[in-house]
Design an enzyme around this catalytic site. Sequence first.
Site, short mmCIF file in Angstrom:
data_model
loop_
_atom_site.label_atom_id
_atom_site.label_comp_id
_atom_site.label_asym_id
_atom_site.label_seq_id
_atom_site.Cartn_x
_atom_site.Cartn_y
_atom_site.Cartn_z
N THR A 157 13.33 -0.21 2.93
CA THR A 157 14.61 -0.62 3.48
C THR A 157 15.61 0.47 3.22
O THR A 157 15.43 1.26 2.29
CB THR A 157 15.05 -1.90 2.72
OG1 THR A 157 14.05 -2.89 2.89
CG2 THR A 157 16.39 -2.42 3.18
N ARG A 185 8.69 -13.82 9.58
CA ARG A 185 9.11 -13.62 8.18
C ARG A 185 10.47 -12.89 8.15
O ARG A 185 10.70 -11.91 8.83
CB ARG A 185 8.08 -12.78 7.45
CG ARG A 185 8.37 -12.51 5.98
CD ARG A 185 8.93 -11.13 5.76
NE ARG A 185 9.14 -10.85 4.33
CZ ARG A 185 9.90 -9.85 3.89
NH1 ARG A 185 10.51 -9.07 4.75
NH2 ARG A 185 10.05 -9.65 2.61
N VAL A 186 11.37 -13.42 7.34
CA VAL A 186 12.67 -12.77 7.13
C VAL A 186 12.80 -12.46 5.65
O VAL A 186 12.50 -13.32 4.80
CB VAL A 186 13.82 -13.69 7.59
CG1 VAL A 186 15.17 -13.11 7.20
CG2 VAL A 186 13.76 -13.91 9.10
N GLY A 187 13.21 -11.26 5.33
CA GLY A 187 13.35 -10.86 3.93
C GLY A 187 14.78 -10.99 3.44
O GLY A 187 15.58 -11.80 3.93
N1 GLY Z 1 13.59 -5.72 1.20
C1 GLY Z 1 13.07 -5.79 2.50
C2 GLY Z 1 12.36 -7.02 2.79
O1 GLY Z 1 11.81 -7.66 1.92
O2 GLY Z 1 12.31 -7.38 3.94
#
Ligand code: GLY
Length: 271
Positions: A157, A185-187
């Site tokens: 990221t 999926r969302v982070g």
């Molecule tokens: N830190 C990025 C994610 O987990 O999507």
Amino acid sequence: MTSKTNPYVKEKVTTTAWDVLKKGGSPLDAAEKAVNVSELDPRDPTVGYGGDPNEEGFHQLDASVMSGPDGNNAGAVAALESIKTPCSVARLVMERTDHLMLVGKGALKFAKMHGFKEENLMTEEARQHWVAWKENLSERDYYHPPKKEYEHEEGDTINVLVLDANGDIAGVTSTVGHHFKIVGRVGDSPIIGAGLYVDNNIGAAGATGHGAESIKVCASFLAVEKMREGMAPQQACRFVCQRVIDRHNGKPMFGLKIVALNKAGDCGCCS
Ligand code: GLY
């Protein structure tokens, strides 16, 4: 910034932010333009165009912005497809709506309404990486049985935190999320308080790495609150990492990195 970022991209990110500030741009302008460099550069395999896709071979991007001089306002997008600069869409969510986050199809519709073009985000290198992963599916596919100890493979990221000469602060976070993640999926990157947090009176923080764990401790919010209590940015980052380590009995099986910046311009980082 991402640990896997190409060194050329890293340098261009910081010089871009600096150039924007020198020309009188706001901290948010600087952070957005800097993150755009990484989003648009296919040599960065962890952010935007050229990043590794999800398990089905397409990209769902997450990003957030937060701006101190705009009343600590924030905007975010999650699972946004086909747009190369998700952080710029997140900024428009902040500036042109009274919502905070748009996801999936709604985020894409909103982006197109504001003139963003749908583009193919897959490079040949990313496609080959995805195919190689498909051909070797094993424990790295993100599904696992209940209670199994599991070593997570993170994506990465970009966080850019900017303080200008007036003492105003902004931050931007953008990511493809995890490599070959499960569709939908969302982070932590679009979650205000987890992947990014700004308080114009105190400072800013951002997180990269295993986003689920950053969300569970409100990592960026926690770092800023510790700075509010008097910790230096480096101490605050260590505090957050220690909190995560303690939650995993001293043996976290994943990576997480916190960066922080205070109003005096001191910065810190811990992973
Ligand atoms: N830190 C990025 C994610 O987990 O999507």
